[in-house]
Enzyme design. Sequence first.
Site, PDB file in Angstrom:
ATOM      1  CB  CYS A 169       6.206  50.589  47.243  1.00  0.00           C
ATOM      2  SG  CYS A 169       7.106  49.139  46.834  1.00  0.00           S
TER       3      CYS A 169
ATOM      4  CB  CYS B 264      -1.459  53.743  49.445  1.00  0.00           C
ATOM      5  SG  CYS B 264      -1.367  53.116  47.766  1.00  0.00           S
TER       6      CYS B 264
ATOM      7  CB  CYS C  41      -6.643  50.545  45.289  1.00  0.00           C
ATOM      8  SG  CYS C  41      -6.670  49.267  46.561  1.00  0.00           S
TER       9      CYS C  41
ATOM     10  CD  GLU D  67       1.583  55.129  37.136  1.00  0.00           C
ATOM     11  OE1 GLU D  67       1.357  56.291  36.809  1.00  0.00           O
ATOM     12  OE2 GLU D  67       1.907  54.788  38.277  1.00  0.00           O
TER      13      GLU D  67
ATOM     14  CB  CYS E  92      -3.681  52.101  52.579  1.00  0.00           C
ATOM     15  SG  CYS E  92      -4.196  50.384  52.491  1.00  0.00           S
TER      16      CYS E  92
ATOM     17  CB  CYS F  30       5.924  46.318  39.890  1.00  0.00           C
ATOM     18  SG  CYS F  30       4.728  46.898  41.086  1.00  0.00           S
TER      19      CYS F  30
HETATM   20  N1  SAH Z   1      -2.596  46.404  47.327  1.00  0.00           N
HETATM   21  C1  SAH Z   1      -1.578  45.494  47.634  1.00  0.00           C
HETATM   22  C2  SAH Z   1      -0.454  45.486  46.628  1.00  0.00           C
HETATM   23  C3  SAH Z   1       0.009  46.814  46.085  1.00  0.00           C
HETATM   24  S1  SAH Z   1       0.885  47.904  47.126  1.00  0.00           S
HETATM   25  C4  SAH Z   1      -1.038  45.723  49.032  1.00  0.00           C
HETATM   26  O1  SAH Z   1      -1.373  46.737  49.613  1.00  0.00           O
HETATM   27  O2  SAH Z   1      -0.340  44.848  49.528  1.00  0.00           O
HETATM   28  C5  SAH Z   1       2.502  47.206  47.260  1.00  0.00           C
HETATM   29  C6  SAH Z   1       3.207  47.581  48.564  1.00  0.00           C
HETATM   30  O3  SAH Z   1       3.577  48.965  48.579  1.00  0.00           O
HETATM   31  C7  SAH Z   1       2.329  47.359  49.778  1.00  0.00           C
HETATM   32  O4  SAH Z   1       3.018  46.712  50.813  1.00  0.00           O
HETATM   33  C8  SAH Z   1       1.974  48.768  50.148  1.00  0.00           C
HETATM   34  O5  SAH Z   1       1.565  48.838  51.462  1.00  0.00           O
HETATM   35  C9  SAH Z   1       3.270  49.498  49.840  1.00  0.00           C
HETATM   36  N2  SAH Z   1       3.109  50.960  49.808  1.00  0.00           N
HETATM   37  C10 SAH Z   1       2.018  51.686  49.501  1.00  0.00           C
HETATM   38  N3  SAH Z   1       2.264  53.019  49.647  1.00  0.00           N
HETATM   39  C11 SAH Z   1       3.561  53.132  50.027  1.00  0.00           C
HETATM   40  C12 SAH Z   1       4.418  54.244  50.288  1.00  0.00           C
HETATM   41  N4  SAH Z   1       4.003  55.492  50.171  1.00  0.00           N
HETATM   42  N5  SAH Z   1       5.698  53.976  50.637  1.00  0.00           N
HETATM   43  C13 SAH Z   1       6.153  52.694  50.711  1.00  0.00           C
HETATM   44  N6  SAH Z   1       5.394  51.627  50.459  1.00  0.00           N
HETATM   45  C14 SAH Z   1       4.105  51.828  50.120  1.00  0.00           C
HETATM   46 FE1  SF4 Z   2      -4.728  49.614  47.776  1.00  0.00          FE
HETATM   47 FE2  SF4 Z   2      -2.559  51.080  48.191  1.00  0.00          FE
HETATM   48 FE3  SF4 Z   2      -3.746  49.904  50.239  1.00  0.00          FE
HETATM   49 FE4  SF4 Z   2      -2.411  48.398  48.457  1.00  0.00          FE
HETATM   50  S1  SF4 Z   2      -1.518  49.939  49.813  1.00  0.00           S
HETATM   51  S2  SF4 Z   2      -4.459  48.014  49.309  1.00  0.00           S
HETATM   52  S3  SF4 Z   2      -2.837  49.563  46.574  1.00  0.00           S
HETATM   53  S4  SF4 Z   2      -4.650  51.500  48.937  1.00  0.00           S
END
Ligand code: SAH
Ligand code: SF4
Length: 357
Positions: free
Chosen positions: A342, A124, A117, A96, A121, A110
């Site tokens: 995000c 996420c 990934c 996406e 996390c 974006c």
């Molecule tokens: N993988 C990279 C970049 C993609 S995520 C990273 O983790 O930095 C982009 C941002 O969205 C990151 O700061 C991530 O932690 C945040 N993010 C992921 N899941 C989220 C959620 N459910 N609510 C708000 N932000 C989120």
């Molecule tokens: Fe991967 Fe999501 Fe963690 Fe970013 S926030 S490193 S996209 S698992």
Amino acid sequence: MKPNLEKRSLYSFTINDLRDHFQENGLSKFVANQIYDWIYKKHVHNLDEWTNVSKKVKSYISENLDTRLPRIVWNGLSVDGTRKFLVAMTDDKTVEAVAIPAKNNRLTLCLSSQVGCAIGCTFCHTGTMGLTRHLDSSEIVGQFLAVQNFLNTESKGEKLTNIVYMGQGEPLHNFENVKVATQIFTDDHGLMLGQRKITLSTSGLVPQIEKLHEFPPVNIAISLHAAHNNIRSELMPINKAYDLDRLLEAIKKIPLKAHRWITYEYLLISEYNDRKEDVDALEKLLDAKVSKINLIPFNEYPDSDFKRPSENRIKWFQNELMKKGYITTVRTTKGSDILAACGQLKSEMEDKINLWD
Ligand code: SAH
Ligand code: SF4
């Protein structure tokens, strides 16, 4: 559509690579400028329309290079103007990309750097997918070109002005491809995006952060999300490999002239990391002279375990940090009605169908 495994994509070449490639294959290296002009400045991707390029060069390209772009297989417009795109690669894997409008005619794309990934996390949506594969540099550049073509032909021709690597994937896990794509984005012969218009967000891959001097000096955002190791490890398994001390040590080595500020993204989760002791721990960790804090109120998605704090709590947390001298912003949630915000990106077709039909 099947991937063409023998042919290298035209969109994976930096201009210097393309010049060398033509020269090595008995063609004039100057043609590279004309081609960059057609694909990145004029956004014409059909060779037949390249009027100033010789037949010989065109037939070389069609025989030896892959000129296909990723395809937009679906797009959806949020009430706030955010537009989400489902982009299919030539092997039909989808990622996406999200175009987010802002003041002063800014339109930020974006971008995804991987299919899925590996970091996993716990908060996420993308993290629940696991890693399918890295994207090639041409597929990262291709997302941009495909979305710009869409805007040119099916919208009002809005120009993409900024890039954030905040879609699916951990960009530093795919270091080389993201680096080449960034070189292509910033090249004066092509898209000419300023290095300051590009932001790379990372979960904190320490060995790659230590190599950032090899990377064009774009803005760096670190997904911190917690100032205590135990909380951060619960949220981000990568913290077990590279804890806060190691992460902060590595960040200190990022050449500071180019990166005067490091942005720290801090996910705010209700009654979890939004307490006074979290503010105090952040103060111990981050130097207010070189750190900006971007608070991201947790975006809930179906089945998510965490809750978003109240608006009052978010304001309180921001205020506490500002009192301590930090430049602190709160990320406004864009496109949440279409799960484009995000952490909500997850490109399975069923998701799209469930959510939209
Ligand atoms: N993988 C990279 C970049 C993609 S995520 C990273 O983790 O930095 C982009 C941002 O969205 C990151 O700061 C991530 O932690 C945040 N993010 C992921 N899941 C989220 C959620 N459910 N609510 C708000 N932000 C989120
Ligand atoms: Fe991967 Fe999501 Fe963690 Fe970013 S926030 S490193 S996209 S698992």
